[in-house]
Write an enzyme that holds these catalytic residues in place. Structure first.
Site, PDB file in Angstrom:
ATOM      1  N   LYS A  25       0.980  -1.001   0.401  1.00 34.08           N
ATOM      2  CA  LYS A  25      -0.051  -0.173   0.058  1.00 34.08           C
ATOM      3  C   LYS A  25       0.711   1.077   0.204  1.00 34.08           C
ATOM      4  O   LYS A  25       0.801   1.951  -0.507  1.00 34.08           O
ATOM      5  CB  LYS A  25      -0.855   0.518   1.296  1.00 34.08           C
ATOM      6  CG  LYS A  25      -1.979  -1.566   1.664  1.00 34.08           C
ATOM      7  CD  LYS A  25      -2.516  -0.819   2.404  1.00 34.08           C
ATOM      8  CE  LYS A  25      -2.163  -0.779   4.302  1.00 34.08           C
ATOM      9  NZ  LYS A  25      -1.283  -2.378   3.749  1.00 34.08           N
ATOM     10  N   ARG A 100      -9.925   1.825   8.300  1.00 35.43           N
ATOM     11  CA  ARG A 100      -9.121   0.490   9.000  1.00 35.43           C
ATOM     12  C   ARG A 100     -10.427  -0.575   9.406  1.00 35.43           C
ATOM     13  O   ARG A 100     -10.234  -1.073  10.132  1.00 35.43           O
ATOM     14  CB  ARG A 100      -8.261   0.488  10.149  1.00 35.43           C
ATOM     15  CG  ARG A 100      -6.738  -0.211   9.329  1.00 35.43           C
ATOM     16  CD  ARG A 100      -5.733   0.662   9.923  1.00 35.43           C
ATOM     17  NE  ARG A 100      -4.802  -0.927  10.034  1.00 35.43           N
ATOM     18  CZ  ARG A 100      -3.858  -0.168   9.375  1.00 35.43           C
ATOM     19  NH1 ARG A 100      -3.720   0.335   8.801  1.00 35.43           N
ATOM     20  NH2 ARG A 100      -2.633  -1.379   9.498  1.00 35.43           N
ATOM     21  N   ARG A 139      11.509  -5.223   5.430  1.00 37.31           N
ATOM     22  CA  ARG A 139      11.432  -4.015   4.541  1.00 37.31           C
ATOM     23  C   ARG A 139      12.460  -2.838   5.793  1.00 37.31           C
ATOM     24  O   ARG A 139      12.723  -3.382   7.133  1.00 37.31           O
ATOM     25  CB  ARG A 139       9.980  -3.601   5.131  1.00 37.31           C
ATOM     26  CG  ARG A 139       9.968  -2.183   5.098  1.00 37.31           C
ATOM     27  CD  ARG A 139       8.529  -1.430   5.066  1.00 37.31           C
ATOM     28  NE  ARG A 139       7.793  -2.396   5.556  1.00 37.31           N
ATOM     29  CZ  ARG A 139       6.225  -2.426   6.252  1.00 37.31           C
ATOM     30  NH1 ARG A 139       5.665  -1.811   5.580  1.00 37.31           N
ATOM     31  NH2 ARG A 139       5.194  -3.106   7.397  1.00 37.31           N
ATOM     32  N   ARG A 172      11.144  -0.548  10.637  1.00 34.08           N
ATOM     33  CA  ARG A 172       9.938  -1.119  11.914  1.00 34.08           C
ATOM     34  C   ARG A 172      10.067  -1.487  12.892  1.00 34.08           C
ATOM     35  O   ARG A 172      10.399  -2.545  12.875  1.00 34.08           O
ATOM     36  CB  ARG A 172       9.131  -0.689  10.930  1.00 34.08           C
ATOM     37  CG  ARG A 172       8.364   0.959  10.225  1.00 34.08           C
ATOM     38  CD  ARG A 172       7.190   1.009   9.871  1.00 34.08           C
ATOM     39  NE  ARG A 172       6.267   0.205   9.784  1.00 34.08           N
ATOM     40  CZ  ARG A 172       5.499  -0.245   9.204  1.00 34.08           C
ATOM     41  NH1 ARG A 172       4.769   0.339   8.115  1.00 34.08           N
ATOM     42  NH2 ARG A 172       4.007  -0.654  10.121  1.00 34.08           N
ATOM     43  N   ARG A 183      -0.610  -8.313  13.891  1.00 33.74           N
ATOM     44  CA  ARG A 183      -1.211  -7.414  12.795  1.00 33.74           C
ATOM     45  C   ARG A 183      -1.913  -7.897  11.637  1.00 33.74           C
ATOM     46  O   ARG A 183      -3.053  -7.137  10.907  1.00 33.74           O
ATOM     47  CB  ARG A 183       0.259  -6.784  12.424  1.00 33.74           C
ATOM     48  CG  ARG A 183       0.887  -5.754  12.976  1.00 33.74           C
ATOM     49  CD  ARG A 183       2.227  -5.543  12.450  1.00 33.74           C
ATOM     50  NE  ARG A 183       2.369  -4.330  11.237  1.00 33.74           N
ATOM     51  CZ  ARG A 183       3.154  -4.369  10.224  1.00 33.74           C
ATOM     52  NH1 ARG A 183       4.018  -5.385  10.506  1.00 33.74           N
ATOM     53  NH2 ARG A 183       2.902  -4.122   9.521  1.00 33.74           N
TER      54      ARG A 183
HETATM   55  P1  AP5 Z   1       4.863  -1.524   1.632  1.00 33.70           P
HETATM   56  O1  AP5 Z   1       3.894  -0.817   0.722  1.00 33.70           O
HETATM   57  O2  AP5 Z   1       6.146  -0.452   2.924  1.00 33.70           O
HETATM   58  O3  AP5 Z   1       3.037  -2.297   2.358  1.00 33.70           O
HETATM   59  P2  AP5 Z   1       2.224  -1.738   3.405  1.00 33.70           P
HETATM   60  O4  AP5 Z   1       0.805  -2.025   2.775  1.00 33.70           O
HETATM   61  O5  AP5 Z   1       2.359  -0.019   3.303  1.00 33.70           O
HETATM   62  O6  AP5 Z   1       2.650  -2.302   4.839  1.00 33.70           O
HETATM   63  P3  AP5 Z   1       2.409  -1.885   6.345  1.00 33.70           P
HETATM   64  O7  AP5 Z   1       2.967  -2.590   6.937  1.00 33.70           O
HETATM   65  O8  AP5 Z   1       3.169  -0.155   6.661  1.00 33.70           O
HETATM   66  O9  AP5 Z   1       0.384  -1.935   6.357  1.00 33.70           O
HETATM   67  P4  AP5 Z   1      -0.131  -1.927   8.014  1.00 33.70           P
HETATM   68  O10 AP5 Z   1      -0.688  -1.379   7.481  1.00 33.70           O
HETATM   69  O11 AP5 Z   1       0.812  -2.846   7.818  1.00 33.70           O
HETATM   70  O12 AP5 Z   1       1.142  -0.218   8.284  1.00 33.70           O
HETATM   71  P5  AP5 Z   1       1.116   0.777   9.164  1.00 33.70           P
HETATM   72  O13 AP5 Z   1       2.213   1.186   8.553  1.00 33.70           O
HETATM   73  O14 AP5 Z   1      -0.834   1.312   8.359  1.00 33.70           O
HETATM   74  O15 AP5 Z   1       5.558  -3.025   1.348  1.00 33.70           O
HETATM   75  C1  AP5 Z   1       6.420  -3.985   2.280  1.00 33.70           C
HETATM   76  C2  AP5 Z   1       7.501  -4.398   1.879  1.00 33.70           C
HETATM   77  O16 AP5 Z   1       7.019  -4.801   0.741  1.00 33.70           O
HETATM   78  C3  AP5 Z   1       8.031  -3.614   1.594  1.00 33.70           C
HETATM   79  O17 AP5 Z   1       9.723  -3.618   2.122  1.00 33.70           O
HETATM   80  C4  AP5 Z   1       8.301  -3.237  -0.241  1.00 33.70           C
HETATM   81  O18 AP5 Z   1       9.950  -2.483  -0.760  1.00 33.70           O
HETATM   82  C5  AP5 Z   1       8.150  -4.832  -0.247  1.00 33.70           C
HETATM   83  N1  AP5 Z   1       7.114  -4.565  -1.563  1.00 33.70           N
HETATM   84  C6  AP5 Z   1       6.080  -3.286  -2.515  1.00 33.70           C
HETATM   85  N2  AP5 Z   1       5.158  -4.303  -2.653  1.00 33.70           N
HETATM   86  C7  AP5 Z   1       6.179  -4.874  -3.488  1.00 33.70           C
HETATM   87  C8  AP5 Z   1       6.103  -6.019  -4.881  1.00 33.70           C
HETATM   88  N3  AP5 Z   1       4.826  -5.099  -5.296  1.00 33.70           N
HETATM   89  N4  AP5 Z   1       7.008  -6.739  -4.694  1.00 33.70           N
HETATM   90  C9  AP5 Z   1       7.755  -7.566  -3.900  1.00 33.70           C
HETATM   91  N5  AP5 Z   1       8.133  -6.564  -3.459  1.00 33.70           N
HETATM   92  C10 AP5 Z   1       6.773  -5.616  -2.653  1.00 33.70           C
HETATM   93  O19 AP5 Z   1       0.018   0.584  10.172  1.00 33.70           O
HETATM   94  C11 AP5 Z   1       0.503   0.363  11.287  1.00 33.70           C
HETATM   95  C12 AP5 Z   1       0.145   0.314  13.005  1.00 33.70           C
HETATM   96  O20 AP5 Z   1      -0.485   1.986  13.446  1.00 33.70           O
HETATM   97  C13 AP5 Z   1      -1.022  -0.532  12.643  1.00 33.70           C
HETATM   98  O21 AP5 Z   1      -0.730  -1.634  13.104  1.00 33.70           O
HETATM   99  C14 AP5 Z   1      -1.971  -0.136  14.111  1.00 33.70           C
HETATM  100  O22 AP5 Z   1      -1.894   0.289  15.170  1.00 33.70           O
HETATM  101  C15 AP5 Z   1      -2.049   1.586  13.539  1.00 33.70           C
HETATM  102  N6  AP5 Z   1      -2.663   2.152  12.307  1.00 33.70           N
HETATM  103  C16 AP5 Z   1      -2.457   2.601  11.662  1.00 33.70           C
HETATM  104  N7  AP5 Z   1      -3.239   3.033  10.401  1.00 33.70           N
HETATM  105  C17 AP5 Z   1      -4.174   2.847  11.759  1.00 33.70           C
HETATM  106  C18 AP5 Z   1      -5.886   2.722  11.587  1.00 33.70           C
HETATM  107  N8  AP5 Z   1      -6.305   4.111  10.754  1.00 33.70           N
HETATM  108  N9  AP5 Z   1      -6.312   3.199  12.729  1.00 33.70           N
HETATM  109  C19 AP5 Z   1      -6.328   2.035  13.576  1.00 33.70           C
HETATM  110  N10 AP5 Z   1      -5.066   2.073  14.118  1.00 33.70           N
HETATM  111  C20 AP5 Z   1      -4.027   2.428  12.566  1.00 33.70           C
END
Ligand code: AP5
Length: 231
Positions: A25, A100, A139, A172, A183
């Site tokens: 994402k 979410r 990552r 991270r 997660r």
């Molecule tokens: P990446 O693009 O970083 O993936 P992502 O889907 O963004 O993963 P996240 O782990 O950031 O998502 P998340 O939803 O758990 O975390 P968030 O920060 O929102 O890619 C991942 C890896 O794969 C990278 O190394 C990349 O290079 C590689 N990659 C990407 N595409 C690829 C491809 N096509 N092929 C090969 N490799 C690839 O949330 C973190 C925490 O914050 C949550 O756990 C929660 O506690 C809190 N939080 C955030 N938002 C909310 C909300 N709205 N409500 C409540 N709590 C929230």
């Protein structure tokens, strides 16, 4: 400014990236936001900033994030509502990690109406869980600009250093193996119901997130271009 007076060529809508942790994402949301010159709003990044700065919100969010749990809706909604009030959001924005929960999605629907934005375009990153562990544990993120790398799939030119600005690449805390499981569980339980919610509304576009970064990017661009100008 009324919707019909806004310049043609802008998206004038929210694009939402929906998918499990590690599905890509953030990688794709950054690209899309760059392309359309609209803000990339990652609630995860915003919350990590609060944690880093030790704000009251950050102090509440920190233990939850460390355990792979979601931050309560009330806290996230206030943070998002304040952010999209800013003028840079006038022509739309890209949400990464929000909404979410169904409560967040319903609230967002109301906010978008209030801001005169078109119905959201929801990109559903479809991928099996087997590859996600490798993506998350591999990552690395630039401490300065937030650029996302992967030591297996998308390494930087120089190990540990960002290609864009020379910043230090860090892991991270929630990408540790023991936090990835909770997660994924939180996603299945609280966020996956949004797939059906948005599909019923007709806003959902499935994207095959198993492909390479470039292929996924092209698929998303084609999909988004197909609805430009559509109400
Ligand atoms: P990446 O693009 O970083 O993936 P992502 O889907 O963004 O993963 P996240 O782990 O950031 O998502 P998340 O939803 O758990 O975390 P968030 O920060 O929102 O890619 C991942 C890896 O794969 C990278 O190394 C990349 O290079 C590689 N990659 C990407 N595409 C690829 C491809 N096509 N092929 C090969 N490799 C690839 O949330 C973190 C925490 O914050 C949550 O756990 C929660 O506690 C809190 N939080 C955030 N938002 C909310 C909300 N709205 N409500 C409540 N709590 C929230």
């Amino acid at each position: 400014m009324a919707l019909e007076e806004r310049p043609v060529g802008k998206l004038d809508r929210a694009v939402i990236f929906l998918g499990p942790p590690g599905s890509g994402k953030g990688t794709q949301a950054k690209e899309l936001a760059r392309k359309y010159e609209i803000p990339h709003l990652s609630t995860g990044d915003m919350l990590r900033e609060h944690v880093e700065q030790g704000t009251p919100l950050g102090r509440k969010a920190k233990p939850l994030m460390e355990h792979g749990e979601l931050v309560p809706d009330s806290l996230v909604l206030k943070m998002v509502a304040e952010r999209i009030e800013r003028p840079d959001c006038f022509h739309g924005f890209v949400f990464d990690g929000f909404p979410r929960t169904v409560t967040q999605a319903k609230y967002l629907g109301e906010l978008l109406k209030q801001h005169g934005l078109k119905q959201p375009f929801v990109i559903h990153m479809v991928i099996g869980t087997s590859v996600l562990m490798k993506r998350m544990t591999g990552r690395r993120v630039c401490k300065v600009c937030g650029e996302i790398y992967n030591i297996y799939e998308r390494p930087p030119k120089v190990e540990g250093i960002c290609d864009c600005d020379g910043g230090e690449l860090i892991q991270r805390p929630d990408d540790r193996e023991e936090v990835v499981g909770p997660r994924l569980h939180a996603y299945e339980k609280q966020t996956a119901p949004l797939v059906m919610y948005y599909r019923r509304l007709g806003y959902l576009h499935d994207i095959d997130a198993r492909k390479s970064v470039e292929e996924v990017k092209q698929e998303i661009l084609q999909s988004v271009e197909s609805i430009r100008g559509v109400r």
